[in-house]
Scaffold this motif. Structure first.
Motif, PDB file in Angstrom:
ATOM      1  N   ILE A  37       0.856  -1.194   0.000  1.00 17.65           N
ATOM      2  CA  ILE A  37       0.000   0.000   0.000  1.00 17.65           C
ATOM      3  C   ILE A  37       0.886   1.237   0.000  1.00 17.65           C
ATOM      4  CG2 ILE A  37      -2.013  -1.019   1.135  1.00 17.65           C
ATOM      5  CD1 ILE A  37      -1.020   0.235   3.765  1.00 17.65           C
ATOM      6  N   SER A  38       0.365   2.312  -0.587  1.00 23.59           N
ATOM      7  CA  SER A  38       1.037   3.610  -0.486  1.00 23.59           C
ATOM      8  C   SER A  38       0.030   4.650  -0.029  1.00 23.59           C
ATOM      9  CB  SER A  38       1.626   4.030  -1.836  1.00 23.59           C
ATOM     10  OG  SER A  38       0.619   4.519  -2.702  1.00 23.59           O
ATOM     11  N   VAL A  39       0.536   5.659   0.670  1.00 21.83           N
ATOM     12  CA  VAL A  39      -0.235   6.867   0.971  1.00 21.83           C
ATOM     13  C   VAL A  39       0.641   8.052   0.607  1.00 21.83           C
ATOM     14  CG1 VAL A  39      -1.501   5.752   2.858  1.00 21.83           C
ATOM     15  CG2 VAL A  39       0.575   7.063   3.375  1.00 21.83           C
ATOM     16  N   HIS A  40       0.015   9.207   0.451  1.00 21.61           N
ATOM     17  CA  HIS A  40       0.814  10.402   0.158  1.00 21.61           C
ATOM     18  C   HIS A  40       1.256  11.070   1.458  1.00 21.61           C
ATOM     19  CE1 HIS A  40       2.504  13.362  -2.452  1.00 21.61           C
ATOM     20  NE2 HIS A  40       1.767  14.351  -1.948  1.00 21.61           N
ATOM     21  N   THR A  41       0.287  11.363   2.326  1.00 24.39           N
ATOM     22  CA  THR A  41       0.612  12.034   3.598  1.00 24.39           C
ATOM     23  C   THR A  41       0.019  11.340   4.817  1.00 24.39           C
ATOM     24  OG1 THR A  41      -1.327  13.489   3.444  1.00 24.39           O
ATOM     25  CG2 THR A  41       0.726  14.293   2.446  1.00 24.39           C
ATOM     26  N   GLN A  42      -0.997  10.508   4.621  1.00 32.48           N
ATOM     27  CA  GLN A  42      -1.736   9.935   5.752  1.00 32.48           C
ATOM     28  C   GLN A  42      -1.000   8.728   6.348  1.00 32.48           C
ATOM     29  OE1 GLN A  42      -4.522  11.487   6.970  1.00 32.48           O
ATOM     30  NE2 GLN A  42      -3.966  13.022   5.442  1.00 32.48           N
ATOM     31  N   THR A  43       0.079   9.014   7.055  1.00 35.40           N
ATOM     32  CA  THR A  43       0.938   7.947   7.557  1.00 35.40           C
ATOM     33  C   THR A  43       0.293   7.140   8.671  1.00 35.40           C
ATOM     34  OG1 THR A  43       2.061   9.656   8.871  1.00 35.40           O
ATOM     35  CG2 THR A  43       3.119   8.955   6.818  1.00 35.40           C
ATOM     36  N   LYS A  44      -0.593   7.741   9.435  1.00 39.24           N
ATOM     37  CA  LYS A  44      -1.289   6.973  10.483  1.00 39.24           C
ATOM     38  C   LYS A  44      -2.163   5.890   9.861  1.00 39.24           C
ATOM     39  CE  LYS A  44      -4.046   7.282  14.686  1.00 39.24           C
ATOM     40  NZ  LYS A  44      -4.705   6.004  14.400  1.00 39.24           N
ATOM     41  N   THR A  45      -2.861   6.252   8.786  1.00 37.16           N
ATOM     42  CA  THR A  45      -3.662   5.256   8.066  1.00 37.16           C
ATOM     43  C   THR A  45      -2.771   4.138   7.542  1.00 37.16           C
ATOM     44  OG1 THR A  45      -5.305   6.910   7.415  1.00 37.16           O
ATOM     45  CG2 THR A  45      -5.205   4.893   6.099  1.00 37.16           C
ATOM     46  N   VAL A  60       5.463   5.809   1.477  1.00 39.62           N
ATOM     47  CA  VAL A  60       4.980   7.174   1.681  1.00 39.62           C
ATOM     48  C   VAL A  60       5.481   7.975   0.486  1.00 39.62           C
ATOM     49  CG1 VAL A  60       5.048   9.211   3.154  1.00 39.62           C
ATOM     50  CG2 VAL A  60       5.104   6.932   4.186  1.00 39.62           C
ATOM     51  N   THR A  61       4.558   8.468  -0.345  1.00 41.12           N
ATOM     52  CA  THR A  61       4.993   9.118  -1.586  1.00 41.12           C
ATOM     53  C   THR A  61       5.391  10.577  -1.398  1.00 41.12           C
ATOM     54  OG1 THR A  61       2.685   9.538  -2.191  1.00 41.12           O
ATOM     55  CG2 THR A  61       3.711   7.535  -3.059  1.00 41.12           C
ATOM     56  N   ASP A  62       4.919  11.226  -0.328  1.00 42.29           N
ATOM     57  CA  ASP A  62       5.350  12.582  -0.013  1.00 42.29           C
ATOM     58  C   ASP A  62       6.559  12.484   0.922  1.00 42.29           C
ATOM     59  OD1 ASP A  62       5.763  15.167   0.917  1.00 42.29           O
ATOM     60  OD2 ASP A  62       3.636  15.651   0.996  1.00 42.29           O
ATOM     61  N   THR A  78       8.135  -5.034   8.233  1.00 40.57           N
ATOM     62  CA  THR A  78       7.501  -4.246   7.172  1.00 40.57           C
ATOM     63  C   THR A  78       8.531  -3.343   6.500  1.00 40.57           C
ATOM     64  OG1 THR A  78       5.374  -4.223   8.337  1.00 40.57           O
ATOM     65  CG2 THR A  78       5.690  -2.575   6.608  1.00 40.57           C
ATOM     66  N   LYS A  79       8.633  -3.440   5.196  1.00 41.80           N
ATOM     67  CA  LYS A  79       9.580  -2.624   4.431  1.00 41.80           C
ATOM     68  C   LYS A  79       8.938  -1.289   4.083  1.00 41.80           C
ATOM     69  CE  LYS A  79      12.517  -2.771   0.295  1.00 41.80           C
ATOM     70  NZ  LYS A  79      12.889  -3.573  -0.899  1.00 41.80           N
ATOM     71  N   LEU A  80       9.615  -0.201   4.399  1.00 41.57           N
ATOM     72  CA  LEU A  80       9.106   1.148   4.135  1.00 41.57           C
ATOM     73  C   LEU A  80       9.863   1.776   2.971  1.00 41.57           C
ATOM     74  CD1 LEU A  80       7.436   3.694   4.828  1.00 41.57           C
ATOM     75  CD2 LEU A  80       9.255   4.299   6.473  1.00 41.57           C
ATOM     76  N   LEU A  81       9.123   2.190   1.932  1.00 40.57           N
ATOM     77  CA  LEU A  81       9.689   2.879   0.779  1.00 40.57           C
ATOM     78  C   LEU A  81       9.249   4.338   0.796  1.00 40.57           C
ATOM     79  CD1 LEU A  81       8.849   0.186  -1.927  1.00 40.57           C
ATOM     80  CD2 LEU A  81      10.980   0.420  -0.618  1.00 40.57           C
ATOM     81  N   VAL A  82       9.999   5.188   0.102  1.00 40.23           N
ATOM     82  CA  VAL A  82       9.686   6.611   0.063  1.00 40.23           C
ATOM     83  C   VAL A  82       9.704   7.101  -1.386  1.00 40.23           C
ATOM     84  CG1 VAL A  82      10.401   8.916   0.794  1.00 40.23           C
ATOM     85  CG2 VAL A  82      10.662   6.979   2.364  1.00 40.23           C
ATOM     86  N   GLY A  83       8.661   7.862  -1.751  1.00 39.59           N
ATOM     87  CA  GLY A  83       8.597   8.455  -3.092  1.00 39.59           C
ATOM     88  C   GLY A  83       7.744   7.647  -4.051  1.00 39.59           C
ATOM     89  N   MET A  84       7.152   8.347  -5.024  1.00 40.46           N
ATOM     90  CA  MET A  84       6.270   7.695  -5.988  1.00 40.46           C
ATOM     91  C   MET A  84       7.020   6.720  -6.883  1.00 40.46           C
ATOM     92  SD  MET A  84       3.288   7.081  -7.121  1.00 40.46           S
ATOM     93  CE  MET A  84       1.983   8.297  -6.891  1.00 40.46           C
TER      94      MET A  84
END
Length: 388
Positions: A37-45, A60-62, A78-84
């Motif tokens: 899953i990705s979100v732009h700013t809603q990191t809590k979700t 997190v794309t932002d 859980t692997k965390l990626l950053v950027g679109m």
């Protein structure tokens, strides 16, 4: 991974379609597994969903939100990626069967292009991808690779199952009419963002709700349908249907009309895209025909709701003009939401941008991104003149 479980990625998991997709997956964990899953700013979700459904990779794309404190609550596995870019690359993984593309606006264009090019199956909830890039994307699409999620396009898609699309006489694209149905342009001038956000039948995000109030949403959907179903624009007619129970219809050359009927719940078309070509038990309440008092229909008022005229103009010009339409509209909608312009200034801003552009054939993704950037810049200039 079991062969009977379909693996899913969601680009844009915190919006209206994204959250309802998660609800569908949660109801069918024996058939669906959420892998990304990705979100732009809603990191809590993001964190809540990742924990609840054990999502192995998130993004997190932002980049400004990539260090939000809540992200520390993610599981160590859980692997965390950053950027679109990284989010799109994650969706190309061979372990993912279908990508639900539900980011809002033109941001979905690059994602759709890259995913289709990579051969991924895309459940499309981002109409702007085809409005802006239909000429570029559709020639690359293989059979059943692009599955519509918008309720109207999902309805048309289902009305075509087992039928010969060449026998189409007309596609009836239904429209609730939005919160301002029946109002004159003079009355529309005084409407506020809170008025426009009060959609009578659908629960949507702010951008799409405003597009539904101006009827730009339906103009964009008409362009999307033209690409998605390889139809002539003249074959696609908008029909106001306030009850929102008939989600669209296909009329065939012999006079037969197939309609898709159901309650106003996006989980139904979302689930069909995920289950296709199968049908699963409904994720939503059923339509009670005994409580349905009437179905009414009307023609759209294209004088009061001028976005419909502008969308038709862009569709007939083709090439880069729909890109200008869409980009200028996005800027104008957000300007209206923040109080910079009035409601009817939305279509006026779009029209001024279109008047300044000469449509050209689409050459590449980069070409579209350049036109998109120009349109946004010019729209901001127009809006500044309103404020001065």
């Amino acid at each position: 991974m079991s062969d009977c479980i379909k693996t899913v990625a969601i680009l844009g998991a915190s919006g209206s379609v994204g959250t309802q997709t998660i609800d569908v997956i949660a109801q069918h964990t024996d058939k669906l597994a959420l892998k990304f899953i990705s979100v732009h700013t809603q990191t809590k979700t993001l964190v809540d969903v990742a924990q609840r459904l054990s999502v192995p990779t998130v993004a997190v794309t932002d980049e400004r939100h990539s260090h939000d404190a809540v992200l520390s609550e993610l599981s160590s596995t859980t692997k965390l990626l950053v950027g679109m870019h990284d989010a799109i690359e994650a969706c190309k993984d061979s372990d993912i069967d279908i990508v639900v593309l539900s980011v809002v606006g033109a941001a979905g264009l690059t994602a759709c292009y890259e995913l289709i090019k990579a051969g991924k199956t895309v459940a499309l909830a981002n109409k702007e991808s085809l409005v802006v890039g239909g000429d570029l994307i559709m020639p690359m699409v293989a059979a059943d690779q692009l599955l519509p999620v918008d309720s109207e396009h999902a309805a048309i898609f289902q009305c075509y199952q087992g039928e010969d699309a060449r026998a189409t006489h007309k596609i009836w694209l239904t429209c609730s009419g939005g919160p301002f149905r029946g109002l004159s342009r003079q009355e529309l001038m005084h409407k506020t963002p809170s008025d426009a956000l009060a959609h009578p039948t659908w629960n949507m995000g702010a951008k799409i709700s405003i597009d539904s109030a101006t009827l730009m949403n339906k103009g964009l959907e008409r362009i999307e349908a033209m690409h998605l179903f390889h139809a002539d624009l003249n074959q696609i007619e908008i029909l106001i249907h306030p009850e929102s129970k008939i989600h669209s219809m296909v009329e065939y050359c012999d006079g037969s009309i197939l309609a898709h009927i159901g309650i106003s719940d996006m989980r139904i078309p979302i689930q069909y895209a995920l289950s296709y070509p199968e049908r699963w038990e409904t994720p939503a309440p059923r339509l009670n025909f005994f409580e349905l008092q009437a179905c009414s229909f009307d023609a759209p008022d294209m004088e009061s709701f001028r976005c419909l005229q502008l969308a038709e103009r862009a569709a007939r010009a083709r090439g880069t003009m729909p890109c200008v339409l869409n980009a200028a509209n996005e800027i104008a909608v957000y300007a209206f939401l923040d109080g910079s312009i009035g409601f009817t200034a939305i279509d006026e801003t779009v029209e001024r941008c279109m008047d300044m552009h000469v449509a050209r054939p689409v050459e590449s993704l980069e070409h579209l991104l350049e036109v998109d950037a120009w349109s946004r810049s010019y729209a901001r200039q127009v809006i500044r003149r309103y404020s001065s």
